[in-house]
Design a protein around this motif. Structure first.
Motif, short mmCIF file in Angstrom:
data_model
loop_
_atom_site.label_atom_id
_atom_site.label_comp_id
_atom_site.label_asym_id
_atom_site.label_seq_id
_atom_site.Cartn_x
_atom_site.Cartn_y
_atom_site.Cartn_z
N ASP A 108 0.89 -1.09 0.05
CA ASP A 108 -0.03 0.02 0.08
C ASP A 108 0.90 1.30 0.19
OD1 ASP A 108 -2.40 1.20 0.12
OD2 ASP A 108 -3.05 0.63 2.14
N ASP A 148 -3.24 6.74 -5.20
CA ASP A 148 -2.47 5.61 -4.52
C ASP A 148 -2.49 4.59 -5.68
OD1 ASP A 148 -1.71 3.66 -3.20
OD2 ASP A 148 -3.45 3.24 -1.80
N SER A 150 -1.45 1.51 -5.26
CA SER A 150 -1.67 0.14 -4.90
C SER A 150 -2.89 -0.79 -6.03
CB SER A 150 -2.45 0.07 -3.52
OG SER A 150 -2.91 -1.17 -3.25
N SER A 153 -6.45 -0.42 -4.66
CA SER A 153 -6.91 0.90 -4.92
C SER A 153 -8.06 0.87 -6.12
CB SER A 153 -6.34 2.22 -5.07
OG SER A 153 -6.77 3.33 -4.89
#
Length: 574
Positions: A108, A148, A150, A153
């Motif tokens: 993350d 983000d 990630s 996300s």
């Protein structure tokens, strides 16, 4: 500020790797049995299993998380304590803190960097690197907000302004702490986007307003006058009717106090009302982020009386090294409860369980009842085994969904999912549809585990003929024996399942030797009959104990009768 998502079915991979013919065709017939366990060993195991009961009536697979630090938990807990006047006392060197918490940063990135920044503020330590700073600057989009990267996300097209705002503030806060604030060019890009953000007026959303005002502050711009106007017009949400709405009330009220401090709104006339709202009861601040928000608000009011129990609760979750435990509360999960019921079946224990039944009826867990196909099937299976009843229409709908969703081609990518379908369909006594196999190759540990899972599922569904080059069962059981010394009990049990599927049958000497190896993995603080999955762990789990039970069944010598392991000499004998 953190992102939220619907909880997934806990431990799907673990569920499938301890898959199996642990039910002997009994299906759900155990769901009404109220009699207690008969043998001393069963009584001890039932007692030890109770130690894995969560605060919500469901079961926890293991308590390993209790003794391990969490980045999210440590960041917010230590920052909240620092705000309340309790400096962090982390005994680990900076490099070791980073090493212990690095997995969360990898998973993350944007939020992980923000949590590192909070930890740095609270501890005075330096946890970031120049590479962290560069990667965080790189998350600024051309549109002017941080995103983000990630994989968890949501796609940018599905993102919302509140989410973009929270991610932007998190990135800017981290860059400020890392002494690398947004450049003038970056700030202008961000400023241009912020001017287009239009928070809702009905009612004003204080968290969004707070993020908007803080974002302007962090790039050196004045807070919009509209933020002060909306803050002045705020009134607390109505009396909450549920735990979720109480959390929303606390968040909104804390954000209001923080925003009032930033915009100069006088809160003195309503100070008593605000203090009353922010005084919490047990369990209301289980989320460290919410505790952090409330702590900051209480510090501004100030309210030492309300802060005292919050401080005690936060300190209760600190580990010996000063970081915060990953487990802030012992809440059981649907997946672990399903495993507990399967363990009871495997060991001949009654499955009727009023506490589990009540937990499965709670609003949060009932989300699974309306969720994805396997979530619904696991909820139904676990609930029925616990003694619950559903309408015939609901059960028919779950069965139909299982049939419709069943993957008809087994691949390396979906064999765990297919195995889980087979598990639930066999417990529900639903015929398993036919399927074909797309063969895959691979010599690594993960590939061998998947191939063993394929063999096992082909066997229990009557499709072993689809296996064009079956492995040697003799080699498989030798591998399972080696895994009991070097790998996990879960893997060893699966390998033994594959060997048994291909015709391996134990003998007395082999059985005694392998039972001894399983017993070497047995016993921990949670109980003398529970099993540790790995060689280097002192933590037992329900899933490992279930895997060991399956392996032990395969070690029953034909014609010799079932051999129950002796009850270890321990306090658990009572």
């Amino acid at each position: 500020m953190k992102k939220t998502s619907r909880p997934a079915l806990y431990g799907l991979a673990a569920l499938t790797l301890v898959a199996g013919a642990l039910f002997g065709g009994r299906g759900l017939e155990g769901d009404e049995r109220e009699e207690g366990p008969s043998s001393r060993r069963q009584q001890a195991l039932a007692s030890q299993l109770e130690r894995f009961r969560g605060d919500n009536g469901l079961f926890v697979d293991s308590f390993a998380a209790v003794n391990r630090p969490g980045l999210y938990q440590s960041a917010y807990a230590l920052s909240a304590l620092h705000t309340l006047g309790y400096p962090a006392e982390v005994t680990l060197p900076d490099s070791e803190i980073r090493q212990q918490l690095l997995p969360w940063l990898d998973q993350d990135p944007l939020w992980g960097h923000y949590y590192f920044a909070l930890l740095e503020q609270a501890t005075g330590k330096t946890l970031h690197t120049e590479e962290d700073v560069d990667s965080l600057h790189a998350t600024l989009t051309d549109a002017g907000y941080f995103r983000d990267p990630s994989p968890n996300s949501p796609p940018d097209s599905d993102s919302t302004e509140p989410l973009r705002l929270s991610q932007t503030v998190a990135a800017l806060e981290a860059l400020k702490q890392f002494d690398s604030p947004a450049s003038e060019a970056e700030a202008e890009k961000i400023r241009s986007w912020l001017r287009k953000v239009r928070p809702s007026d009905r009612p004003p959303q204080m968290v969004v307003e707070y993020h908007l005002a803080r974002a302007f502050e962090l790039i050196g711009s004045p807070i919009p006058r509209s933020s002060k106007a909306r803050t002045s017009s705020w009134s607390p949400p109505e009396r909450p009717a549920s735990a979720e709405s109480r959390s929303a009330q606390l968040t909104d009220t804390a954000a209001y106090v923080l925003l009032a401090g930033m915009t100069g709104v006088d809160i003195s006339p309503r100070r008593a009302e605000l203090k009353n709202i922010l005084r919490t009861r047990d369990g209301e601040l289980a989320d460290p982020q919410l505790a952090w928000m409330v702590a900051r608000a209480l510090n501004l009011l100030p309210d030492q009386e309300a802060a005292a129990p919050l401080t005690a609760e936060l300190r209760r979750h600190l580990l010996k090294n000063g970081l915060a435990s990953r487990a802030q509360s012992h809440l059981g999960t649907l997946g672990a409860s399903y495993l507990a019921q399967r363990l009871r079946l495997a060991e001949g224990l009654p499955t009727a369980d009023s506490l589990l039944r009540a937990g499965l009826e709670s609003p949060r867990i009932q989300e699974f009842r309306r969720g994805a196909v396997l979530d619904r099937a696991v909820w139904l299976t676990t609930y029925r085994l616990a003694g619950g009843h559903v309408s015939k229409e609901e059960e028919r709908a779950v069965r139909a969904s299982l049939r419709d969703g069943f993957p008809h081609v087994a691949t390396a990518e979906n064999i765990q999912e297919l195995s889980h379908y087979v598990d639930t369909m066999q417990i529900l006594e639903e015929p398993v549809p036919g399927f074909t196999v797309t063969r895959w190759t691979g010599e690594g540990r993960a590939s061998r585990n998947l191939l063993n899972l394929l063999v096992f599922n082909l066997s229990r569904t009557g499709h072993l003929g689809l296996l064009d080059a079956p492995p040697s069962p003799t080699k498989l059981i030798a591998e399972a024996e080696a895994q009991l010394s070097t790998a996990t009990v879960t893997e060893a049990s699966l390998t033994a399942d594959a060997a048994s599927s291909l015709g391996w049958v134990t003998d007395g000497l082999t059985s005694r030797r392998l039972r001894k190896k399983i017993e070497d993995r047995t016993g921990c603080d949670e109980g003398s009959l529970m099993v540790r999955d790995t060689t280097d762990s002192d933590e037992c789990s329900i899933s490992a104990t279930l895997a060991a039970a399956r392996f032990s069944q395969l070690l029953e010598v034909p014609g010799a009768g079932a051999e129950q392991p002796s009850l270890p000499e321990s306090e658990d004998r009572s």
